[in-house]
Design a protein around this motif. Structure first.
Motif, PDB file in Angstrom:
ATOM      1  N   LEU A 173       1.375  11.528   3.312  1.00 33.44           N
ATOM      2  CA  LEU A 173       0.842  10.745   2.195  1.00 33.44           C
ATOM      3  C   LEU A 173      -0.152  11.564   1.382  1.00 33.44           C
ATOM      4  O   LEU A 173      -0.072  11.610   0.147  1.00 33.44           O
ATOM      5  CB  LEU A 173       0.165   9.490   2.743  1.00 33.44           C
ATOM      6  CG  LEU A 173      -0.294   8.459   1.712  1.00 33.44           C
ATOM      7  CD1 LEU A 173       0.890   7.785   1.044  1.00 33.44           C
ATOM      8  CD2 LEU A 173      -1.193   7.420   2.377  1.00 33.44           C
ATOM      9  N   ASP A 174      -1.068  12.228   2.054  1.00 32.26           N
ATOM     10  CA  ASP A 174      -2.059  13.048   1.360  1.00 32.26           C
ATOM     11  C   ASP A 174      -1.396  14.216   0.631  1.00 32.26           C
ATOM     12  O   ASP A 174      -1.810  14.588  -0.476  1.00 32.26           O
ATOM     13  CB  ASP A 174      -3.097  13.576   2.341  1.00 32.26           C
ATOM     14  CG  ASP A 174      -3.998  12.476   2.901  1.00 32.26           C
ATOM     15  OD1 ASP A 174      -4.022  11.383   2.299  1.00 32.26           O
ATOM     16  OD2 ASP A 174      -4.649  12.711   3.935  1.00 32.26           O
ATOM     17  N   ASN A 227       3.389   9.230   7.632  1.00 27.31           N
ATOM     18  CA  ASN A 227       2.077   9.427   8.254  1.00 27.31           C
ATOM     19  C   ASN A 227       1.066   9.835   7.180  1.00 27.31           C
ATOM     20  O   ASN A 227       1.433  10.124   6.034  1.00 27.31           O
ATOM     21  CB  ASN A 227       2.137  10.469   9.377  1.00 27.31           C
ATOM     22  CG  ASN A 227       2.700  11.802   8.920  1.00 27.31           C
ATOM     23  OD1 ASN A 227       2.351  12.301   7.852  1.00 27.31           O
ATOM     24  ND2 ASN A 227       3.578  12.399   9.728  1.00 27.31           N
ATOM     25  N   ALA A 228      -0.195   9.853   7.565  1.00 29.89           N
ATOM     26  CA  ALA A 228      -1.268  10.130   6.609  1.00 29.89           C
ATOM     27  C   ALA A 228      -1.177  11.539   6.038  1.00 29.89           C
ATOM     28  O   ALA A 228      -1.500  11.760   4.867  1.00 29.89           O
ATOM     29  CB  ALA A 228      -2.622   9.910   7.278  1.00 29.89           C
ATOM     30  N   LYS A 229      -0.736  12.506   6.848  1.00 25.40           N
ATOM     31  CA  LYS A 229      -0.632  13.875   6.365  1.00 25.40           C
ATOM     32  C   LYS A 229       0.361  13.988   5.217  1.00 25.40           C
ATOM     33  O   LYS A 229       0.089  14.626   4.186  1.00 25.40           O
ATOM     34  CB  LYS A 229      -0.220  14.800   7.510  1.00 25.40           C
ATOM     35  CG  LYS A 229      -0.117  16.268   7.106  1.00 25.40           C
ATOM     36  CD  LYS A 229       0.266  17.141   8.299  1.00 25.40           C
ATOM     37  CE  LYS A 229       0.409  18.607   7.878  1.00 25.40           C
ATOM     38  NZ  LYS A 229       0.791  19.473   9.023  1.00 25.40           N
ATOM     39  N   ILE A 252       1.018   3.751   2.073  1.00 27.52           N
ATOM     40  CA  ILE A 252       1.573   4.074   3.389  1.00 27.52           C
ATOM     41  C   ILE A 252       2.700   3.117   3.749  1.00 27.52           C
ATOM     42  O   ILE A 252       3.686   3.516   4.395  1.00 27.52           O
ATOM     43  CB  ILE A 252       0.469   4.089   4.486  1.00 27.52           C
ATOM     44  CG1 ILE A 252       1.004   4.699   5.779  1.00 27.52           C
ATOM     45  CG2 ILE A 252      -0.085   2.710   4.710  1.00 27.52           C
ATOM     46  CD1 ILE A 252       1.353   6.153   5.692  1.00 27.52           C
ATOM     47  N   GLU A 253       2.608   1.864   3.316  1.00 29.02           N
ATOM     48  CA  GLU A 253       3.709   0.928   3.543  1.00 29.02           C
ATOM     49  C   GLU A 253       4.934   1.332   2.735  1.00 29.02           C
ATOM     50  O   GLU A 253       6.071   1.213   3.213  1.00 29.02           O
ATOM     51  CB  GLU A 253       3.273  -0.492   3.199  1.00 29.02           C
ATOM     52  CG  GLU A 253       2.271  -1.072   4.177  1.00 29.02           C
ATOM     53  CD  GLU A 253       1.734  -2.424   3.742  1.00 29.02           C
ATOM     54  OE1 GLU A 253       2.124  -2.906   2.656  1.00 29.02           O
ATOM     55  OE2 GLU A 253       0.918  -3.008   4.462  1.00 29.02           O
ATOM     56  N   HIS A 306      -1.822   8.903  -7.523  1.00 26.79           N
ATOM     57  CA  HIS A 306      -0.974   9.159  -6.354  1.00 26.79           C
ATOM     58  C   HIS A 306       0.450   8.754  -6.717  1.00 26.79           C
ATOM     59  O   HIS A 306       0.655   7.641  -7.240  1.00 26.79           O
ATOM     60  CB  HIS A 306      -1.444   8.376  -5.124  1.00 26.79           C
ATOM     61  CG  HIS A 306      -0.801   8.849  -3.857  1.00 26.79           C
ATOM     62  ND1 HIS A 306       0.531   8.644  -3.579  1.00 26.79           N
ATOM     63  CD2 HIS A 306      -1.295   9.550  -2.801  1.00 26.79           C
ATOM     64  CE1 HIS A 306       0.839   9.180  -2.408  1.00 26.79           C
ATOM     65  NE2 HIS A 306      -0.264   9.749  -1.921  1.00 26.79           N
ATOM     66  N   ARG A 321       6.895   4.131   4.503  1.00 27.38           N
ATOM     67  CA  ARG A 321       7.713   3.722   5.653  1.00 27.38           C
ATOM     68  C   ARG A 321       9.120   3.299   5.241  1.00 27.38           C
ATOM     69  O   ARG A 321      10.019   3.222   6.087  1.00 27.38           O
ATOM     70  CB  ARG A 321       7.027   2.585   6.404  1.00 27.38           C
ATOM     71  CG  ARG A 321       5.709   2.984   7.052  1.00 27.38           C
ATOM     72  CD  ARG A 321       5.105   1.830   7.846  1.00 27.38           C
ATOM     73  NE  ARG A 321       3.776   2.198   8.335  1.00 27.38           N
ATOM     74  CZ  ARG A 321       2.665   1.529   8.073  1.00 27.38           C
ATOM     75  NH1 ARG A 321       2.726   0.431   7.326  1.00 27.38           N
ATOM     76  NH2 ARG A 321       1.504   1.927   8.558  1.00 27.38           N
ATOM     77  N   THR A 351       0.851  -1.186   0.000  1.00 22.46           N
ATOM     78  CA  THR A 351       0.000   0.000   0.000  1.00 22.46           C
ATOM     79  C   THR A 351       0.889   1.238   0.000  1.00 22.46           C
ATOM     80  O   THR A 351       2.066   1.167   0.373  1.00 22.46           O
ATOM     81  CB  THR A 351      -0.902   0.042   1.257  1.00 22.46           C
ATOM     82  OG1 THR A 351      -0.069   0.181   2.426  1.00 22.46           O
ATOM     83  CG2 THR A 351      -1.747  -1.211   1.364  1.00 22.46           C
TER      84      THR A 351
END
Length: 283
Positions: free
Chosen positions: A193-194, A189-191, A137-138, A222, A141, A135
């Motif tokens: 990523l977005d 983090n999500a921020k 987010i993965e 994305h 990291r 994904t």
């Protein structure tokens, strides 16, 4: 005459799979590349597997002058470009050491056969765990940083019915030069990523006049989707990403090399940003 030589070279290939050109024909590709000379289209269509095999042979011939591989580039990251090249997925190429130039480097306007300029984006690999990412987010990291990047690719082939995504892959997706600028460390983090998808990317000339703009989501909705595709495609070939690899994720905005003295690309919206990169164009 050179096209006839290509056809003659293809005819001597034995067996049912006659699409792969012999090494001598790939030698000619490399000669054309360094001479900044238009390459003839392949006489017949290649499969993607064949195109990638030609690419491997082609890149090996480039390395004595352009250095070791330092990463990958992903091309055809929009549906429009995929349709134009008669393919339903991106393509990948290899970045070599001397293709990568420092911020504010100067290039000649005739650096290639048909020079292009792309507002692109690079991420660098932190560790081998990225190869198991499934994904965005993965992926995040296992990345170190995000780098402002102007790619300066080249349209190396004339167009005809045999010029498609596999042919583009064969000539290393037109990789020629690229300029790296400032960078920001990745925050997993999500921020962050977005922000990669929503960031605004603006191209300006030396006078500050806007030449074009886009958003991160122009790359496969994305930017990190390009990394996921690359991981899967390399895995199919028995290859993996390595720590330190530079991954050029694709064009956010592309244009022919403009008649400007310089072009700056600004990426606004990333935490820790903005980041910028500039290329100077010699008159």
């Amino acid at each position: 005459m050179r096209l006839l030589q290509w056809i003659a070279a293809f005819l001597v290939v034995s067996g049912a799979s006659a699409a792969l050109p012999p090494l001598g024909a790939v030698d000619q590709l490399a000669e054309d590349y360094f001479a900044r000379r238009l390459m003839p289209p392949f006489p017949q269509r290649l499969t993607m597997e064949e195109g990638l095999q030609v690419q491997r042979d082609f890149v090996k011939l480039l390395q004595p002058r352009l250095g070791r591989p330092v990463g990958y580039k992903v091309g055809l990251v929009t549906r429009e470009m995929q349709k134009r090249w008669a393919i339903d997925q991106p393509v990948r190429g290899v970045l070599l050491e001397k293709m990568i130039l420092p911020n504010k480097a100067s290039v000649r306007p005739d650096f290639g056969v048909n020079p292009l300029l792309e507002a692109d984006l690079i991420v660098t690999v932190k560790d081998k765990g990225i190869n198991k990412a499934g994904t965005p987010i993965e992926v995040l990291r296992h990345l170190k940083d995000v780098v402002a990047f102007i790619e300066l690719p080249d349209v190396l082939m004339g167009t005809n019915a045999a010029t498609d995504g596999a042919a583009l892959a064969a000539v290393n997706v037109g990789a020629r030069l690229g300029v790296v600028g400032s960078r920001v460390p990745v925050r997993a983090n999500a921020k962050f990523l977005d922000a990669l998808a929503s960031m605004t990317v603006v191209l300006t000339d030396e006078a500050g006049l806007e030449m074009g703009r886009g958003q991160g989501r122009a790359i496969l909705d994305h930017p990190l989707n390009a990394v996921l595709w690359l991981i899967e495609d390399l895995n199919l070939a028995g290859e993996t990403l390595e720590p330190g690899d530079m991954l050029s994720l694709g064009s956010i905005r592309m244009m022919p090399l403009p008649p400007a003295k310089s072009v700056t690309v600004t990426y606004d919206g990333l935490p820790g940003g903005p980041i910028k990169v500039t290329v100077n164009i010699k008159s």
